[in-house]
Design a protein around this motif. Structure first.
Motif, PDB file in Angstrom:
ATOM      1  N   SER A  98       0.840  -1.203   0.000  1.00  0.00           N
ATOM      2  CA  SER A  98       0.000   0.000   0.000  1.00  0.00           C
ATOM      3  C   SER A  98       0.871   1.247   0.000  1.00  0.00           C
ATOM      4  CB  SER A  98      -0.926   0.006   1.216  1.00  0.00           C
ATOM      5  OG  SER A  98      -1.862  -1.041   1.143  1.00  0.00           O
ATOM      6  N   ASP A  99       1.947   1.229   0.794  1.00  0.00           N
ATOM      7  CA  ASP A  99       2.867   2.373   0.818  1.00  0.00           C
ATOM      8  C   ASP A  99       3.534   2.572  -0.540  1.00  0.00           C
ATOM      9  OD1 ASP A  99       2.312   3.001   3.426  1.00  0.00           O
ATOM     10  OD2 ASP A  99       4.023   1.916   4.268  1.00  0.00           O
ATOM     11  N   ARG A 100       3.845   1.481  -1.219  1.00  0.00           N
ATOM     12  CA  ARG A 100       4.448   1.602  -2.551  1.00  0.00           C
ATOM     13  C   ARG A 100       3.472   2.228  -3.543  1.00  0.00           C
ATOM     14  NH1 ARG A 100       7.146  -3.252  -5.425  1.00  0.00           N
ATOM     15  NH2 ARG A 100       7.387  -1.540  -6.910  1.00  0.00           N
ATOM     16  N   LEU A 101       2.213   1.797  -3.484  1.00  0.00           N
ATOM     17  CA  LEU A 101       1.203   2.363  -4.373  1.00  0.00           C
ATOM     18  C   LEU A 101       0.974   3.841  -4.075  1.00  0.00           C
ATOM     19  CD1 LEU A 101      -1.395  -0.556  -4.441  1.00  0.00           C
ATOM     20  CD2 LEU A 101      -0.159   0.347  -6.414  1.00  0.00           C
ATOM     21  N   ILE A 102       0.911   4.178  -2.796  1.00  0.00           N
ATOM     22  CA  ILE A 102       0.714   5.575  -2.405  1.00  0.00           C
ATOM     23  C   ILE A 102       1.872   6.437  -2.890  1.00  0.00           C
ATOM     24  CG2 ILE A 102       0.615   7.139  -0.423  1.00  0.00           C
ATOM     25  CD1 ILE A 102      -0.957   4.927   1.038  1.00  0.00           C
ATOM     26  N   ARG A 103       3.097   5.926  -2.795  1.00  0.00           N
ATOM     27  CA  ARG A 103       4.272   6.662  -3.259  1.00  0.00           C
ATOM     28  C   ARG A 103       4.166   6.949  -4.756  1.00  0.00           C
ATOM     29  NH1 ARG A 103       9.706   7.125  -1.404  1.00  0.00           N
ATOM     30  NH2 ARG A 103      10.835   8.349  -2.943  1.00  0.00           N
ATOM     31  N   LEU A 104       3.688   5.974  -5.542  1.00  0.00           N
ATOM     32  CA  LEU A 104       3.516   6.189  -6.979  1.00  0.00           C
ATOM     33  C   LEU A 104       2.471   7.261  -7.257  1.00  0.00           C
ATOM     34  CD1 LEU A 104       3.578   2.509  -8.303  1.00  0.00           C
ATOM     35  CD2 LEU A 104       5.375   4.231  -8.542  1.00  0.00           C
ATOM     36  N   VAL A 105       1.375   7.257  -6.469  1.00  0.00           N
ATOM     37  CA  VAL A 105       0.327   8.266  -6.645  1.00  0.00           C
ATOM     38  C   VAL A 105       0.865   9.658  -6.336  1.00  0.00           C
ATOM     39  CG1 VAL A 105      -1.895   9.085  -5.781  1.00  0.00           C
ATOM     40  CG2 VAL A 105      -1.557   6.653  -6.211  1.00  0.00           C
ATOM     41  N   GLU A 141       4.036  10.718  -6.406  1.00  0.00           N
ATOM     42  CA  GLU A 141       5.014  11.124  -7.422  1.00  0.00           C
ATOM     43  C   GLU A 141       4.319  11.529  -8.721  1.00  0.00           C
ATOM     44  OE1 GLU A 141       7.647   7.835  -7.728  1.00  0.00           O
ATOM     45  OE2 GLU A 141       8.831   8.387  -5.958  1.00  0.00           O
ATOM     46  N   ASN A 142       3.268  10.800  -9.083  1.00  0.00           N
ATOM     47  CA  ASN A 142       2.516  11.158 -10.282  1.00  0.00           C
ATOM     48  C   ASN A 142       1.835  12.507 -10.111  1.00  0.00           C
ATOM     49  OD1 ASN A 142      -0.255  11.068 -11.902  1.00  0.00           O
ATOM     50  ND2 ASN A 142       1.192   9.745 -12.968  1.00  0.00           N
ATOM     51  N   GLY A 143       1.273  12.753  -8.950  1.00  0.00           N
ATOM     52  CA  GLY A 143       0.611  14.029  -8.684  1.00  0.00           C
ATOM     53  C   GLY A 143       1.576  15.200  -8.727  1.00  0.00           C
ATOM     54  N   LEU A 144       2.782  15.015  -8.204  1.00  0.00           N
ATOM     55  CA  LEU A 144       3.779  16.094  -8.228  1.00  0.00           C
ATOM     56  C   LEU A 144       4.147  16.471  -9.653  1.00  0.00           C
ATOM     57  CD1 LEU A 144       6.138  14.911  -5.337  1.00  0.00           C
ATOM     58  CD2 LEU A 144       4.551  16.843  -5.286  1.00  0.00           C
ATOM     59  N   GLY A 145       4.053  15.516 -10.569  1.00  0.00           N
ATOM     60  CA  GLY A 145       4.380  15.802 -11.959  1.00  0.00           C
ATOM     61  C   GLY A 145       3.392  16.720 -12.648  1.00  0.00           C
ATOM     62  N   LYS A 204       5.965  27.599  -7.101  1.00  0.00           N
ATOM     63  CA  LYS A 204       5.581  28.157  -5.815  1.00  0.00           C
ATOM     64  C   LYS A 204       6.000  27.216  -4.699  1.00  0.00           C
ATOM     65  CE  LYS A 204       1.526  30.472  -7.771  1.00  0.00           C
ATOM     66  NZ  LYS A 204       0.039  30.608  -7.722  1.00  0.00           N
ATOM     67  N   ARG A 205       5.974  27.721  -3.471  1.00  0.00           N
ATOM     68  CA  ARG A 205       6.259  26.865  -2.330  1.00  0.00           C
ATOM     69  C   ARG A 205       5.108  25.888  -2.128  1.00  0.00           C
ATOM     70  NH1 ARG A 205       7.892  30.560   2.650  1.00  0.00           N
ATOM     71  NH2 ARG A 205       8.254  28.472   3.506  1.00  0.00           N
ATOM     72  N   LEU A 206       5.444  24.693  -1.677  1.00  0.00           N
ATOM     73  CA  LEU A 206       4.454  23.636  -1.558  1.00  0.00           C
ATOM     74  C   LEU A 206       4.046  23.414  -0.105  1.00  0.00           C
ATOM     75  CD1 LEU A 206       5.945  20.930  -3.952  1.00  0.00           C
ATOM     76  CD2 LEU A 206       4.142  22.581  -4.438  1.00  0.00           C
ATOM     77  N   CYS A 207       2.801  23.050   0.069  1.00  0.00           N
ATOM     78  CA  CYS A 207       2.321  22.567   1.359  1.00  0.00           C
ATOM     79  C   CYS A 207       1.320  21.450   1.083  1.00  0.00           C
ATOM     80  CB  CYS A 207       1.682  23.686   2.181  1.00  0.00           C
ATOM     81  SG  CYS A 207       0.099  24.252   1.551  1.00  0.00           S
ATOM     82  N   ARG A 232       6.065  13.330   2.502  1.00  0.00           N
ATOM     83  CA  ARG A 232       7.280  13.818   3.172  1.00  0.00           C
ATOM     84  C   ARG A 232       8.532  13.227   2.531  1.00  0.00           C
ATOM     85  NH1 ARG A 232       4.034  13.136   8.046  1.00  0.00           N
ATOM     86  NH2 ARG A 232       3.587  15.197   8.960  1.00  0.00           N
ATOM     87  N   ALA A 233       8.445  11.971   2.081  1.00  0.00           N
ATOM     88  CA  ALA A 233       9.605  11.337   1.455  1.00  0.00           C
ATOM     89  C   ALA A 233       9.921  11.963   0.110  1.00  0.00           C
ATOM     90  CB  ALA A 233       9.347   9.837   1.300  1.00  0.00           C
ATOM     91  N   CYS A 234       8.897  12.454  -0.589  1.00  0.00           N
ATOM     92  CA  CYS A 234       9.103  13.049  -1.918  1.00  0.00           C
ATOM     93  C   CYS A 234       9.424  14.536  -1.851  1.00  0.00           C
ATOM     94  CB  CYS A 234       7.858  12.840  -2.779  1.00  0.00           C
ATOM     95  SG  CYS A 234       7.516  11.112  -3.189  1.00  0.00           S
ATOM     96  N   CYS A 235       8.896  15.226  -0.838  1.00  0.00           N
ATOM     97  CA  CYS A 235       9.096  16.675  -0.713  1.00  0.00           C
ATOM     98  C   CYS A 235       9.745  16.967   0.635  1.00  0.00           C
ATOM     99  CB  CYS A 235       7.760  17.416  -0.841  1.00  0.00           C
ATOM    100  SG  CYS A 235       6.906  17.115  -2.393  1.00  0.00           S
ATOM    101  N   LYS A 236      11.019  17.186   0.625  1.00  0.00           N
ATOM    102  CA  LYS A 236      11.773  17.384   1.854  1.00  0.00           C
ATOM    103  C   LYS A 236      11.300  18.632   2.599  1.00  0.00           C
ATOM    104  CE  LYS A 236      16.499  17.970   3.552  1.00  0.00           C
ATOM    105  NZ  LYS A 236      17.928  18.107   3.142  1.00  0.00           N
ATOM    106  N   GLY A 237      10.965  18.467   3.869  1.00  0.00           N
ATOM    107  CA  GLY A 237      10.588  19.594   4.709  1.00  0.00           C
ATOM    108  C   GLY A 237       9.226  20.179   4.427  1.00  0.00           C
TER     109      GLY A 237
END
Length: 253
Positions: free
Chosen positions: A173-180, A182-186, A210-213, A229-234
């Motif tokens: 589930s965490d792997r699938l969420i990570r893909l979602v 990363e795709n959204g950030l694109g 722009k700055r992200l939240c 958090r793993a994809c966007c540091k801080g």
């Protein structure tokens, strides 16, 4: 156009260019997956432009436009060359420069020359790609459906299997969420930026505009926080709680 987009048929008046009058019968046009609205002034009115998913301007040389007009008006509309040239110089050319040419700036695509097969093929391919999208994307243009690979289907199989252990369920589930994530950030807005690499060469890259939240909708949204958090540091993450009022699901707070 609004009725056609809503899936309703419309009646289009027929026009006789020889008599300059509307004639009967009108033409019935049924809704379709692709609607092509053609005309020299279709990009002039903002209300019409806002109904379009793709705006195209075909840029033809003025000599070619005049030659085609002479051929059409003399053969199809029974006019003589003298009248065609007089109308062109007095009305058509000035109107083109005042109303039609300025609308070129609103076009998403400008096709130089009407017989540009490469440009036409690219447009056709783009339309075919849109038609092949998920049905939700056709209804809601801001939805993006990830392309399903065998890897994704394999993980879906594992998390949906009643025999899968809790540990494996959480892992995949965490792997699938990570893909979602990363795709959204694109799909976030970027701006181009050139940097110098350690070898001294120039690299043309991109950075976020722009700055992200992040905004987490409690409770299901919390499962995606670690991947974000793993994809966007801080990154800073806020939380929203949606509370239903009653069992009808209509009122929320």
């Amino acid at each position: 156009m609004e009725k056609l987009r809503r899936g309703q048929p419309v009646s289009i008046p027929s026009y006789d260019f020889k008599t300059h009058k509307s004639i009967d019968p009108s033409r019935l046009v049924n809704p379709a997956d692709v609607i092509i609205l053609e005309g020299i002034l279709v990009l002039h009115d903002s209300q019409v432009r806002n109904l379009m998913n793709m705006k195209i301007f075909v840029d033809i040389d003025s000599d070619v436009r005049l030659a085609r007009r002479i051929q059409r008006d003399t053969v199809e509309r029974g006019r003589n060359i003298s009248n065609v040239l007089d109308q062109y110089s007095r009305f058509v050319k000035p109107s083109f420069e005042e109303f039609i040419l300025p609308s070129k700036k609103f076009a998403d695509i400008i096709i130089p020359r009407g017989d540009n097969d490469v440009a036409v093929d690219l447009i056709v391919q783009h339309i075919l790609t849109k038609l092949g999208q998920h049905d939700l994307c056709k209804i809601y243009p801001n939805i993006n459906v990830m392309f399903s690979t065998f890897q994704i289907r394999g993980m879906h199989t594992l998390v949906r299997d009643v025999k899968t252990t809790k540990h494996d369920f959480v892992f995949y589930s965490d792997r699938l969420i990570r893909l979602v994530v990363e795709n959204g950030l694109g799909h976030l807005p970027f701006t181009e930026k050139q940097i110098i690499t350690p070898t001294g060469s120039v690299y043309s890259g991109v950075v976020f505009c722009k700055r992200l939240c992040g905004v987490s909708v409690i409770r299901s949204g919390e499962s995606m926080e670690n991947a974000l958090r793993a994809c966007c540091k801080g990154i800073k993450i806020g939380k929203i709680l949606i509370h239903g009022d009653g069992n009808n699901g209509r009122q929320v707070g």
